[in-house]
Scaffold this active site. Structure first.
Site, PDB file in Angstrom:
ATOM      1  N   HIS A 122      46.318  29.628  52.254  1.00 13.91           N
ATOM      2  CA  HIS A 122      45.830  30.474  51.152  1.00 13.91           C
ATOM      3  C   HIS A 122      46.453  30.060  49.815  1.00 13.91           C
ATOM      4  O   HIS A 122      47.644  29.801  49.750  1.00 13.91           O
ATOM      5  CB  HIS A 122      46.226  31.922  51.488  1.00 13.91           C
ATOM      6  N   SER A 146      37.013  31.347  51.433  1.00  7.97           N
ATOM      7  CA  SER A 146      37.917  32.203  52.219  1.00  7.97           C
ATOM      8  C   SER A 146      37.163  32.708  53.448  1.00  7.97           C
ATOM      9  O   SER A 146      35.994  32.377  53.638  1.00  7.97           O
ATOM     10  CB  SER A 146      38.503  33.330  51.363  1.00  7.97           C
ATOM     11  N   ASP A 180      38.407  35.033  36.078  1.00 12.88           N
ATOM     12  CA  ASP A 180      38.914  34.792  37.436  1.00 12.88           C
ATOM     13  C   ASP A 180      38.450  35.935  38.333  1.00 12.88           C
ATOM     14  O   ASP A 180      38.932  37.059  38.204  1.00 12.88           O
ATOM     15  CB  ASP A 180      40.450  34.755  37.350  1.00 12.88           C
ATOM     16  N   MET A 181      37.504  35.676  39.187  1.00 16.45           N
ATOM     17  CA  MET A 181      36.927  36.780  39.973  1.00 16.45           C
ATOM     18  C   MET A 181      36.616  36.412  41.428  1.00 16.45           C
ATOM     19  O   MET A 181      36.268  35.281  41.739  1.00 16.45           O
ATOM     20  CB  MET A 181      35.614  37.243  39.336  1.00 16.45           C
ATOM     21  N   ALA A 182      36.736  37.415  42.304  1.00 19.93           N
ATOM     22  CA  ALA A 182      36.175  37.319  43.648  1.00 19.93           C
ATOM     23  C   ALA A 182      34.669  37.521  43.499  1.00 19.93           C
ATOM     24  O   ALA A 182      34.223  38.191  42.556  1.00 19.93           O
ATOM     25  CB  ALA A 182      36.764  38.410  44.530  1.00 19.93           C
ATOM     26  N   LYS A 230      22.519  37.497  43.713  1.00 24.31           N
ATOM     27  CA  LYS A 230      23.142  36.561  42.763  1.00 24.31           C
ATOM     28  C   LYS A 230      24.581  36.239  43.196  1.00 24.31           C
ATOM     29  O   LYS A 230      25.008  35.090  43.203  1.00 24.31           O
ATOM     30  CB  LYS A 230      23.111  37.129  41.349  1.00 24.31           C
ATOM     31  N   GLY A 312      40.098  37.850  30.610  1.00 17.68           N
ATOM     32  CA  GLY A 312      41.539  37.570  30.711  1.00 17.68           C
ATOM     33  C   GLY A 312      42.366  38.367  29.720  1.00 17.68           C
ATOM     34  O   GLY A 312      43.594  38.454  29.852  1.00 17.68           O
TER      35      GLY A 312
HETATM   36  P1  NAI Z   1      38.853  41.552  38.519  1.00 22.75           P
HETATM   37  O1  NAI Z   1      37.613  42.259  38.950  1.00 22.75           O
HETATM   38  O2  NAI Z   1      40.059  42.366  38.254  1.00 22.75           O
HETATM   39  O3  NAI Z   1      38.544  40.699  37.204  1.00 22.75           O
HETATM   40  C1  NAI Z   1      37.513  39.738  37.156  1.00 22.75           C
HETATM   41  C2  NAI Z   1      37.433  39.131  35.769  1.00 22.75           C
HETATM   42  O4  NAI Z   1      36.821  40.072  34.877  1.00 22.75           O
HETATM   43  C3  NAI Z   1      38.773  38.758  35.153  1.00 22.75           C
HETATM   44  O5  NAI Z   1      38.682  37.502  34.533  1.00 22.75           O
HETATM   45  C4  NAI Z   1      39.007  39.835  34.104  1.00 22.75           C
HETATM   46  O6  NAI Z   1      39.757  39.351  32.988  1.00 22.75           O
HETATM   47  C5  NAI Z   1      37.606  40.165  33.695  1.00 22.75           C
HETATM   48  N1  NAI Z   1      37.500  41.529  33.186  1.00 22.75           N
HETATM   49  C6  NAI Z   1      37.819  42.670  33.843  1.00 22.75           C
HETATM   50  N2  NAI Z   1      37.577  43.737  33.062  1.00 22.75           N
HETATM   51  C7  NAI Z   1      37.104  43.253  31.890  1.00 22.75           C
HETATM   52  C8  NAI Z   1      36.659  43.850  30.657  1.00 22.75           C
HETATM   53  N3  NAI Z   1      36.674  45.176  30.472  1.00 22.75           N
HETATM   54  N4  NAI Z   1      36.233  43.039  29.672  1.00 22.75           N
HETATM   55  C9  NAI Z   1      36.222  41.688  29.836  1.00 22.75           C
HETATM   56  N5  NAI Z   1      36.619  41.073  30.957  1.00 22.75           N
HETATM   57  C10 NAI Z   1      37.045  41.842  31.967  1.00 22.75           C
HETATM   58  O7  NAI Z   1      39.239  40.402  39.587  1.00 22.75           O
HETATM   59  P2  NAI Z   1      38.945  40.360  41.142  1.00 22.75           P
HETATM   60  O8  NAI Z   1      37.527  39.977  41.357  1.00 22.75           O
HETATM   61  O9  NAI Z   1      39.433  41.626  41.778  1.00 22.75           O
HETATM   62  O10 NAI Z   1      39.892  39.146  41.601  1.00 22.75           O
HETATM   63  C11 NAI Z   1      41.304  39.322  41.643  1.00 22.75           C
HETATM   64  C12 NAI Z   1      42.011  38.065  42.053  1.00 22.75           C
HETATM   65  O11 NAI Z   1      41.763  37.773  43.413  1.00 22.75           O
HETATM   66  C13 NAI Z   1      41.629  36.792  41.304  1.00 22.75           C
HETATM   67  O12 NAI Z   1      42.832  36.234  40.799  1.00 22.75           O
HETATM   68  C14 NAI Z   1      41.045  35.864  42.379  1.00 22.75           C
HETATM   69  O13 NAI Z   1      41.313  34.492  42.167  1.00 22.75           O
HETATM   70  C15 NAI Z   1      41.757  36.371  43.598  1.00 22.75           C
HETATM   71  N6  NAI Z   1      41.077  36.041  44.855  1.00 22.75           N
HETATM   72  C16 NAI Z   1      41.572  35.028  45.630  1.00 22.75           C
HETATM   73  C17 NAI Z   1      40.989  34.724  46.838  1.00 22.75           C
HETATM   74  C18 NAI Z   1      41.514  33.601  47.682  1.00 22.75           C
HETATM   75  O14 NAI Z   1      41.084  33.455  48.814  1.00 22.75           O
HETATM   76  N7  NAI Z   1      42.411  32.779  47.198  1.00 22.75           N
HETATM   77  C19 NAI Z   1      39.832  35.466  47.352  1.00 22.75           C
HETATM   78  C20 NAI Z   1      39.354  36.482  46.423  1.00 22.75           C
HETATM   79  C21 NAI Z   1      39.976  36.766  45.239  1.00 22.75           C
END
Ligand code: NAI
Length: 343
Positions: A122, A146, A180-182, A230, A312
């Protein structure tokens, strides 16, 4: 996180505690240092799903042999701008970081650098790697497969993982933007949280074993992709780019994160790095990204919003907040980090 049972810990103290714990579990120092950096990157931004809460899991998997601790890491350049980084099933944090260094080097000389990361554990909050390149003046996209926990659009059984996408671009006079999003509506951690608190969930997050939307977290059998077909298309794209392209297990064949902590996960990731100097005037590019951010900030906020943020930005604000308050950590995790227990 609820306010109950939280302690606020200074960033460097928390980073050191995580590094020490990973080393106690058996991870060599150079890898433990990079892992601690990635975990603190997540926590200090408020992305708590990928910070200290994962420590017990990583430590257990390290001590049970689920990662190669003395890996033979190898970069194989396969073309003028492409390569494969062989991760030898080490924990993904260090592996994906080193692979991004190779992609940056390729982009410096060839204009683009595409590096597939083959066979690793991971790799956490993958925005870390995109930002790593943006801080060196590059534009970067990284995607990572994943394990299956999401229904394909219209289906009843999980097929893809929460397959994240991260994009980062530098700008003049400011930190890089970082998206950065799932590709799921919500993380699995939010379902577990609702279960523990006996709370219902919105019917847009997940489905039961018949593929029907559910509000009962105990009936959840799979998550839903973001924006229906999508998000489903995006998670397929991520899996093809980071799994099939590298000849790795894909879709429902990707190994489980939690089932067998003794086995190697054989995960893949793809880094795409673009050097803006090869596509136009780099200075003008940096100015344009900054102008875009300024113009977005100038858009009048809708009802219920205080302003328009760039991707971000909310996390950058959290960093500043936690510099004052310390980073909130569940008291039991803090106790665990300070203890001699490995997991
Ligand atoms: P999230 O939903 O908290 O945010 C997604 C994106 O939306 C971010 O870039 C954030 O800055 C932007 N955002 C959120 N609110 C906003 C707003 N009001 N205005 C503008 N932009 C906004 O993120 P999520 O989907 O919960 O992911 C969390 C972390 O999980 C990420 O770092 C991702 O890489 C990680 N992840 C890693 C996995 C792995 O297997 N390595 C699998 C799934 C997720």
């Amino acid at each position: 996180m609820t306010e109950e049972a939280l302690v606020y810990v200074e960033r460097n103290e928390l980073r050191q505690l995580m590094k020490d714990k990973l080393m106690n579990a058996g991870l060599p120092e150079v890898q433990a240092d990079k892992s601690a950096d990635l975990l603190i990157f997540a926590d200090e931004r408020g992305v708590h799903s990928h910070g200290t809460v994962r420590m017990q899991y990583y430590s257990e998997r390290i001590s049970k042999g689920g990662y190669k601790l003395q890996p033979e890491l190898k970069f194989e350049q396969t073309g003028p701008a492409s390569g494969v980084y062989h991760g030898d099933n080490a924990l993904g944090h260090y592996v994906a970081y080193e692979a991004m260094e190779e992609a940056i080097k390729l982009a410096e000389t060839s204009g683009i650098g595409i590096v597939g990361v083959k066979e690793m554990g991971h790799s956490g909050a993958i925005g870390y790697f995109a930002k790593q390149a943006a801080e060196r003046g590059m534009v970067a996209l990284t995607v990572c497969q994943s394990d299956p926990m999401v229904v394909p659009f219209g289906g009843t059984e999980p097929y893809f993982g929460t397959n994240p996408i991260a994009f980062s671009a530098p700008r003049k006079n400011g930190v890089p933007i970082l998206f950065d999003m799932a590709t799921t509506v919500q993380a699995w951690g939010k379902i577990l949280d609702a279960r523990s608190k006996h709370k219902s969930i919105p019917d847009t997050w997940a489905v039961d074993d018949k593929g029907e939307p559910t509000t009962d977290p105990h009936k959840v059998s799979a998550l839903l992709p973001v924006a229906g077909p999508k998000g489903y298309g995006l998670m397929m794209m991520v899996d093809i780019l980071s799994g099939s392209l590298l000849g790795l297990p894909f879709g429902k064949h990707v190994t489980s994160m939690y089932k067998d902590l003794t086995e190697y996960r054989r995960l893949g990731q793809l880094h795409i790095v673009i050097n803006p100097a090869f596509f136009g005037d780099k200075e003008r590019f940096l100015e344009q990204v900054s102008e875009m951010v300024d113009e977005l900030h100038a858009v009048p906020p809708a009802k219920g919003f205080d302003k328009v943020y760039y991707p971000g930005e909310i996390q950058e604000d959290v960093i500043k907040k936690y510099q004052e308050s310390g980073i909130p950590v569940a008291a039991e995790i803090y106790d665990y980090l300070k203890s001699d227990e490995v997991y």
